[in-house]
Scaffold this motif. Structure first.
Motif, mmCIF file in Angstrom:
data_model
loop_
_atom_site.group_PDB
_atom_site.id
_atom_site.type_symbol
_atom_site.label_atom_id
_atom_site.label_comp_id
_atom_site.label_asym_id
_atom_site.label_seq_id
_atom_site.Cartn_x
_atom_site.Cartn_y
_atom_site.Cartn_z
ATOM 1 N N GLU A 159 -1.535 -8.517 5.707
ATOM 2 C CA GLU A 159 -0.209 -8.383 5.093
ATOM 3 C C GLU A 159 -0.129 -9.097 3.752
ATOM 4 N N ARG A 204 2.981 -5.590 -5.796
ATOM 5 C CA ARG A 204 2.242 -6.329 -4.763
ATOM 6 C C ARG A 204 2.121 -7.822 -5.031
ATOM 7 N N ARG A 222 0.279 -8.982 -1.794
ATOM 8 C CA ARG A 222 0.501 -8.206 -0.579
ATOM 9 C C ARG A 222 -0.535 -7.093 -0.439
ATOM 10 N N ASN A 223 -0.843 -6.765 0.799
ATOM 11 C CA ASN A 223 -1.749 -5.663 1.125
ATOM 12 C C ASN A 223 -3.032 -5.685 0.300
#
Length: 126
Positions: free
Chosen positions: A25, A75, A93-94
């Protein structure tokens, strides 16, 4: 009245590594600064020198992402009080395999720059 800030890079440069699996995550790239933060036009720049454009995230009073490399669009984030707390850590993120690389955290007053931290991120496949 002119104020000139002189930074000594050797006092602050810290190199570290982070590993994360693709599909996680979030990964946080740490950057903590213990020096004097410029009062005039302070900014924090996260960059990767192997990319064009090199900017991963730019923080002034607020985020300034107009020159951000598009592969990081939507992100990245930093704490809203980053310039007050001197915690310049970057949240990504990601994370994806192509996010692997050397990230540099820089503080600037618009004239002088100091590299605070270099973080080598390794994103591994599942």
């Amino acid at each position: 009245m002119f104020v000139i800030f002189v930074f000594s890079a050797s006092q602050y440069l810290l190199t570290m590594g982070e590993e994360v699996f693709e599909g996680a995550e979030l990964v946080v790239l740490p950057c903590h600064y213990s020096g004097v933060i410029p009062e005039v036009s302070p900014s924090v720049i996260w960059s990767r020198h192997d990319l064009k454009p090199q900017t991963v995230h730019l923080r002034r009073k607020e985020d300034d992402l107009c020159g951000q490399n598009q592969r990081f669009s939507g992100r990245t984030s930093m704490k809203s009080d980053a310039l007050d707390s001197a915690d310049f850590s970057l949240s990504l993120r990601n994370p994806r395999l192509y996010d692997s690389g050397n990230y540099v955290c820089i503080i600037s007053d618009g004239t002088a720059k100091i590299t605070v931290t270099e973080v080598q991120l390794q994103v591994k496949g599942q």
